[in-house]
Design a protein around this motif. Structure first.
Motif, PDB file in Angstrom:
ATOM      1  N   TRP A  72       7.311 -52.796-129.273  1.00 12.49           N
ATOM      2  CA  TRP A  72       8.162 -51.785-128.647  1.00 12.49           C
ATOM      3  C   TRP A  72       9.635 -52.181-128.782  1.00 12.49           C
ATOM      4  O   TRP A  72      10.481 -51.354-129.104  1.00 12.49           O
ATOM      5  CB  TRP A  72       7.789 -51.574-127.177  1.00 12.49           C
ATOM      6  CG  TRP A  72       8.591 -50.481-126.543  1.00 12.49           C
ATOM      7  CD1 TRP A  72       8.356 -49.133-126.645  1.00 12.49           C
ATOM      8  CD2 TRP A  72       9.762 -50.618-125.739  1.00 12.49           C
ATOM      9  NE1 TRP A  72       9.312 -48.434-125.959  1.00 12.49           N
ATOM     10  CE2 TRP A  72      10.185 -49.326-125.384  1.00 12.49           C
ATOM     11  CE3 TRP A  72      10.491 -51.710-125.285  1.00 12.49           C
ATOM     12  CZ2 TRP A  72      11.304 -49.089-124.597  1.00 12.49           C
ATOM     13  CZ3 TRP A  72      11.613 -51.474-124.501  1.00 12.49           C
ATOM     14  CH2 TRP A  72      12.007 -50.180-124.168  1.00 12.49           C
ATOM     15  N   LEU A  73       9.945 -53.449-128.536  1.00 13.09           N
ATOM     16  CA  LEU A  73      11.323 -53.912-128.645  1.00 13.09           C
ATOM     17  C   LEU A  73      11.863 -53.741-130.062  1.00 13.09           C
ATOM     18  O   LEU A  73      12.993 -53.289-130.260  1.00 13.09           O
ATOM     19  CB  LEU A  73      11.436 -55.382-128.232  1.00 13.09           C
ATOM     20  CG  LEU A  73      11.270 -55.698-126.751  1.00 13.09           C
ATOM     21  CD1 LEU A  73      11.140 -57.197-126.546  1.00 13.09           C
ATOM     22  CD2 LEU A  73      12.414 -55.130-125.937  1.00 13.09           C
ATOM     23  N   LEU A  74      11.070 -54.117-131.048  1.00 16.55           N
ATOM     24  CA  LEU A  74      11.528 -54.111-132.434  1.00 16.55           C
ATOM     25  C   LEU A  74      11.444 -52.747-133.098  1.00 16.55           C
ATOM     26  O   LEU A  74      12.319 -52.377-133.884  1.00 16.55           O
ATOM     27  CB  LEU A  74      10.739 -55.125-133.258  1.00 16.55           C
ATOM     28  CG  LEU A  74      10.943 -56.582-132.879  1.00 16.55           C
ATOM     29  CD1 LEU A  74       9.952 -57.457-133.617  1.00 16.55           C
ATOM     30  CD2 LEU A  74      12.360 -57.018-133.159  1.00 16.55           C
ATOM     31  N   LEU A  75      10.391 -52.001-132.792  1.00 18.25           N
ATOM     32  CA  LEU A  75      10.130 -50.763-133.527  1.00 18.25           C
ATOM     33  C   LEU A  75      10.123 -49.505-132.671  1.00 18.25           C
ATOM     34  O   LEU A  75      10.090 -48.393-133.201  1.00 18.25           O
ATOM     35  CB  LEU A  75       8.781 -50.869-134.259  1.00 18.25           C
ATOM     36  CG  LEU A  75       8.628 -52.076-135.179  1.00 18.25           C
ATOM     37  CD1 LEU A  75       7.201 -52.184-135.675  1.00 18.25           C
ATOM     38  CD2 LEU A  75       9.613 -51.993-136.327  1.00 18.25           C
ATOM     39  N   GLY A  76      10.094 -49.680-131.350  1.00 17.16           N
ATOM     40  CA  GLY A  76      10.054 -48.517-130.467  1.00 17.16           C
ATOM     41  C   GLY A  76       8.705 -47.824-130.457  1.00 17.16           C
ATOM     42  O   GLY A  76       8.624 -46.638-130.163  1.00 17.16           O
ATOM     43  N   VAL A  77       7.639 -48.549-130.769  1.00 12.48           N
ATOM     44  CA  VAL A  77       6.299 -47.949-130.791  1.00 12.48           C
ATOM     45  C   VAL A  77       5.426 -48.584-129.720  1.00 12.48           C
ATOM     46  O   VAL A  77       5.616 -49.740-129.339  1.00 12.48           O
ATOM     47  CB  VAL A  77       5.617 -48.094-132.175  1.00 12.48           C
ATOM     48  CG1 VAL A  77       6.393 -47.357-133.241  1.00 12.48           C
ATOM     49  CG2 VAL A  77       5.452 -49.547-132.565  1.00 12.48           C
ATOM     50  N   GLY A  78       4.466 -47.815-129.250  1.00 15.81           N
ATOM     51  CA  GLY A  78       3.532 -48.328-128.264  1.00 15.81           C
ATOM     52  C   GLY A  78       4.116 -48.328-126.859  1.00 15.81           C
ATOM     53  O   GLY A  78       5.152 -47.725-126.585  1.00 15.81           O
TER      54      GLY A  78
END
Length: 97
Positions: A68-74
Motif C-alpha cells: 500500500w505504501l509503495l504502490l497504493g494497492v490493497g
C-alpha cells in the motif's frame, strides 16, 4: 491510487489511531505519534514521497502494508501479532536498503 489519495486515507487512519489513544488529530499530534518532525509529516501531506527509511518505519513500527505504501494497492494496514515480522515487509524493506 495516487499519493494524494493515499495521504487522505493516511490522515483518516492517523485520526483513528490518535482517537484510540485519547488524542485529537492535529498534524503535530500525528507527527509526534509517528515519531517524526512535524515539518516532515506536513511535507508528506503536500506530496513529498517518504524516503525508504520512513517507509520502512511506517511498515515495521506502525503496521502499514508495504504494498500500500509503495504502490497504493490493497489494504493500508496489516494486522499481525506484536514482534512478528511479516516476511513480505522484511523482503521489501531489505530491497529498499
Amino acid at each position: 491510487m495516487s499519493w494524494s489519495e493515499q495521504t487522505e486515507q493516511f490522515q483518516r487512519i492517523m485520526t483513528q489511531k490518535l482517537s484510540e489513544s485519547g488524542k485529537k488529530y492535529t498534524q503535530a499530534a500525528a507527527a509526534e505519534f509517528l515519531g517524526i518532525p512535524v515539518h516532515l509529516y506536513r511535507a508528506w501531506l503536500k506530496g513529498q514521497w517518504p524516503v525508504s527509511e520512513d517507509l520502512e518505519m511506517l511498515a515495521r513500527v506502525h503496521e502499514f502494508r508495504p504494498d500500500w505504501l509503495l504502490l497504493g494497492v490493497g489494504e493500508p494496514l496489516q494486522q499481525r501479532k506484536k514482534g512478528a515480522a511479516d516476511p513480505e515487509c522484511v523482503e521489501i524493506c531489505d530491497t529498499l536498503r
